[in-house]
Design a protein around this motif. Structure first.
Motif, PDB file in Angstrom:
ATOM      1  N   TYR A   7       7.605  -0.135   6.956  1.00  0.00           N
ATOM      2  CA  TYR A   7       7.632   0.973   6.004  1.00  0.00           C
ATOM      3  C   TYR A   7       8.855   0.854   5.111  1.00  0.00           C
ATOM      4  O   TYR A   7       9.915   0.399   5.523  1.00  0.00           O
ATOM      5  CB  TYR A   7       7.686   2.322   6.725  1.00  0.00           C
ATOM      6  N   GLU A   8       8.683   1.273   3.873  1.00  0.00           N
ATOM      7  CA  GLU A   8       9.808   1.329   2.947  1.00  0.00           C
ATOM      8  C   GLU A   8       9.555   2.429   1.923  1.00  0.00           C
ATOM      9  O   GLU A   8       8.419   2.827   1.681  1.00  0.00           O
ATOM     10  CB  GLU A   8      10.047  -0.002   2.254  1.00  0.00           C
ATOM     11  N   GLY A  36      31.585  -2.561   9.438  1.00  0.00           N
ATOM     12  CA  GLY A  36      32.551  -1.978   8.530  1.00  0.00           C
ATOM     13  C   GLY A  36      32.218  -0.570   8.084  1.00  0.00           C
ATOM     14  O   GLY A  36      32.988   0.042   7.381  1.00  0.00           O
ATOM     15  N   LYS A  37      31.038  -0.067   8.453  1.00  0.00           N
ATOM     16  CA  LYS A  37      30.667   1.298   8.083  1.00  0.00           C
ATOM     17  C   LYS A  37      30.688   2.165   9.343  1.00  0.00           C
ATOM     18  O   LYS A  37      30.035   1.837  10.334  1.00  0.00           O
ATOM     19  CB  LYS A  37      29.288   1.340   7.446  1.00  0.00           C
ATOM     20  N   PRO A  38      31.441   3.257   9.321  1.00  0.00           N
ATOM     21  CA  PRO A  38      31.599   4.069  10.520  1.00  0.00           C
ATOM     22  C   PRO A  38      30.368   4.893  10.891  1.00  0.00           C
ATOM     23  O   PRO A  38      30.146   5.176  12.046  1.00  0.00           O
ATOM     24  CB  PRO A  38      32.766   4.994  10.181  1.00  0.00           C
ATOM     25  N   ALA A  39      29.543   5.266   9.934  1.00  0.00           N
ATOM     26  CA  ALA A  39      28.413   6.156  10.228  1.00  0.00           C
ATOM     27  C   ALA A  39      27.109   5.368  10.334  1.00  0.00           C
ATOM     28  O   ALA A  39      26.898   4.401   9.596  1.00  0.00           O
ATOM     29  CB  ALA A  39      28.288   7.205   9.132  1.00  0.00           C
ATOM     30  N   PRO A  40      26.234   5.779  11.232  1.00  0.00           N
ATOM     31  CA  PRO A  40      24.921   5.134  11.320  1.00  0.00           C
ATOM     32  C   PRO A  40      24.062   5.510  10.104  1.00  0.00           C
ATOM     33  O   PRO A  40      24.329   6.489   9.416  1.00  0.00           O
ATOM     34  CB  PRO A  40      24.322   5.705  12.605  1.00  0.00           C
ATOM     35  N   ARG A  41      23.021   4.723   9.861  1.00  0.00           N
ATOM     36  CA  ARG A  41      22.101   5.029   8.776  1.00  0.00           C
ATOM     37  C   ARG A  41      20.679   5.055   9.322  1.00  0.00           C
ATOM     38  O   ARG A  41      20.371   4.356  10.294  1.00  0.00           O
ATOM     39  CB  ARG A  41      22.231   4.025   7.637  1.00  0.00           C
ATOM     40  N   PRO A  42      19.793   5.834   8.733  1.00  0.00           N
ATOM     41  CA  PRO A  42      18.417   5.901   9.228  1.00  0.00           C
ATOM     42  C   PRO A  42      17.657   4.619   8.924  1.00  0.00           C
ATOM     43  O   PRO A  42      17.944   3.932   7.941  1.00  0.00           O
ATOM     44  CB  PRO A  42      17.826   7.088   8.467  1.00  0.00           C
ATOM     45  N   VAL A  43      16.687   4.311   9.773  1.00  0.00           N
ATOM     46  CA  VAL A  43      15.862   3.117   9.622  1.00  0.00           C
ATOM     47  C   VAL A  43      14.400   3.529   9.750  1.00  0.00           C
ATOM     48  O   VAL A  43      14.047   4.292  10.645  1.00  0.00           O
ATOM     49  CB  VAL A  43      16.213   2.071  10.714  1.00  0.00           C
ATOM     50  N   LEU A  44      13.568   3.004   8.866  1.00  0.00           N
ATOM     51  CA  LEU A  44      12.139   3.287   8.936  1.00  0.00           C
ATOM     52  C   LEU A  44      11.462   2.340   9.924  1.00  0.00           C
ATOM     53  O   LEU A  44      11.869   1.186  10.079  1.00  0.00           O
ATOM     54  CB  LEU A  44      11.495   3.128   7.561  1.00  0.00           C
ATOM     55  N   ASP A  45      10.429   2.818  10.556  1.00  0.00           N
ATOM     56  CA  ASP A  45       9.644   2.051  11.513  1.00  0.00           C
ATOM     57  C   ASP A  45       8.951   0.867  10.831  1.00  0.00           C
ATOM     58  O   ASP A  45       8.512   0.978   9.683  1.00  0.00           O
ATOM     59  CB  ASP A  45       8.607   2.982  12.137  1.00  0.00           C
ATOM     60  N   ALA A  62       0.826  -1.211   0.000  1.00  0.00           N
ATOM     61  CA  ALA A  62       0.000   0.000   0.000  1.00  0.00           C
ATOM     62  C   ALA A  62       0.858   1.259   0.000  1.00  0.00           C
ATOM     63  O   ALA A  62       1.748   1.415   0.832  1.00  0.00           O
ATOM     64  CB  ALA A  62      -0.909   0.006   1.224  1.00  0.00           C
ATOM     65  N   GLN A  63       0.581   2.159  -0.931  1.00  0.00           N
ATOM     66  CA  GLN A  63       1.266   3.448  -0.964  1.00  0.00           C
ATOM     67  C   GLN A  63       0.625   4.352   0.071  1.00  0.00           C
ATOM     68  O   GLN A  63      -0.569   4.599   0.052  1.00  0.00           O
ATOM     69  CB  GLN A  63       1.164   4.079  -2.351  1.00  0.00           C
TER      70      GLN A  63
END
Length: 84
Positions: free
Chosen positions: A52-53, A40-49, A10-11
């Motif tokens: 959701y995508e 191996g990646k120094p920076a965090p990345r955002p995550v959707l609840d 669903a959009q």
């Protein structure tokens, strides 16, 4: 190709010109809940609840992704100016 927020198939959002635009509005809506770091990646990345995508989508024929972005930015500015 425009992008939108989805849950399963669903959009949930309007279409926006870029994936970055959808991330911005998801953050403002409180849907970005965590930041994790891949090994191996120094920076965090955002995550959707939850489920959701953000995916590419086709806008409705009456929809203009650029106008959706302008309206969302204008609404966001109003939210910042209004006292809570």
């Amino acid at each position: 190709m425009p992008y939108a927020l989805f849950c399963n198939e669903a959009q949930l959002s309007k279409a926006y010109p870029t994936e970055a635009d959808v991330w911005k509005f998801a953050r403002q809506s409180g849907l970005v809940v965590d930041a994790t770091s891949d090994k191996g990646k120094p920076a965090p990345r955002p995550v959707l609840d939850n489920d959701y995508e953000i995916r590419p989508c086709r806008p409705d024929p009456q929809e203009d992704p650029a106008r959706n972005k302008e309206e969302a930015e204008r609404d966001g500015e109003l939210d910042l100016k209004l006292p809570s």
